[in-house]
Design a protein around this motif. Structure first.
Motif, PDB file in Angstrom:
ATOM      1  N   LEU A  23      -6.081 -25.736  -7.716  1.00  0.00           N
ATOM      2  CA  LEU A  23      -5.372 -26.787  -6.507  1.00  0.00           C
ATOM      3  C   LEU A  23      -4.534 -27.942  -5.443  1.00  0.00           C
ATOM      4  N   SER A  24      -5.952 -28.643  -6.622  1.00  0.00           N
ATOM      5  CA  SER A  24      -4.939 -30.391  -6.958  1.00  0.00           C
ATOM      6  C   SER A  24      -3.853 -30.420  -7.961  1.00  0.00           C
ATOM      7  N   ALA A  25      -3.837 -29.852  -9.188  1.00  0.00           N
ATOM      8  CA  ALA A  25      -2.217 -29.885 -10.203  1.00  0.00           C
ATOM      9  C   ALA A  25      -1.284 -29.228  -9.160  1.00  0.00           C
ATOM     10  N   TYR A  26      -1.548 -28.220  -8.517  1.00  0.00           N
ATOM     11  CA  TYR A  26      -0.415 -27.492  -7.573  1.00  0.00           C
ATOM     12  C   TYR A  26       0.153 -28.668  -6.882  1.00  0.00           C
ATOM     13  N   GLY A  27      -0.785 -29.149  -6.210  1.00  0.00           N
ATOM     14  CA  GLY A  27      -0.536 -30.303  -4.884  1.00  0.00           C
ATOM     15  C   GLY A  27       0.050 -31.281  -5.661  1.00  0.00           C
ATOM     16  N   ILE A  28      -0.293 -31.590  -7.013  1.00  0.00           N
ATOM     17  CA  ILE A  28       0.870 -32.484  -7.584  1.00  0.00           C
ATOM     18  C   ILE A  28       1.782 -32.340  -7.612  1.00  0.00           C
ATOM     19  N   PHE A  29       1.917 -31.316  -8.765  1.00  0.00           N
ATOM     20  CA  PHE A  29       3.264 -31.037  -9.144  1.00  0.00           C
ATOM     21  C   PHE A  29       3.923 -30.626  -7.856  1.00  0.00           C
ATOM     22  N   ARG A  30       3.677 -29.628  -7.079  1.00  0.00           N
ATOM     23  CA  ARG A  30       4.695 -29.776  -5.760  1.00  0.00           C
ATOM     24  C   ARG A  30       5.062 -31.041  -4.760  1.00  0.00           C
ATOM     25  N   VAL A  31       4.352 -31.742  -5.131  1.00  0.00           N
ATOM     26  CA  VAL A  31       4.940 -33.016  -4.531  1.00  0.00           C
ATOM     27  C   VAL A  31       5.880 -33.385  -5.404  1.00  0.00           C
ATOM     28  N   GLY A  32       5.570 -33.398  -6.447  1.00  0.00           N
ATOM     29  CA  GLY A  32       6.598 -34.170  -7.868  1.00  0.00           C
ATOM     30  C   GLY A  32       7.813 -33.312  -7.694  1.00  0.00           C
ATOM     31  N   PHE A  33       7.995 -32.157  -8.004  1.00  0.00           N
ATOM     32  CA  PHE A  33       8.839 -31.305  -8.073  1.00  0.00           C
ATOM     33  C   PHE A  33       9.741 -31.656  -6.936  1.00  0.00           C
TER      34      PHE A  33
END
Length: 53
Positions: A23-33
């Motif tokens: 979930l934290s990786a998903y959040g980081i990628f979502r913010v990055g993209f």
């Protein structure tokens, strides 16, 4: 009985840490993209009326 309880707690901790990591990786990628996405600008098209003959 204590060993089974310790094993159950270890499995729950492992599943919880993997879920937190995903979930934290998903959040980081979502913010990055979202930061990489170009900003949309409203396009104003000036049209001139034409007379039909």
């Amino acid at each position: 009985m204590s060993d089974a309880l310790n094993l159950g707690m270890l499995v729950c901790a492992t599943v919880g840490s993997m879920a937190f990591g995903v979930l934290s990786a998903y959040g980081i990628f979502r913010v990055g993209f979202a930061l990489m996405r170009p900003r949309t600008r409203s396009v104003v098209v000036k049209t001139q009326p034409e007379v039909a003959l």
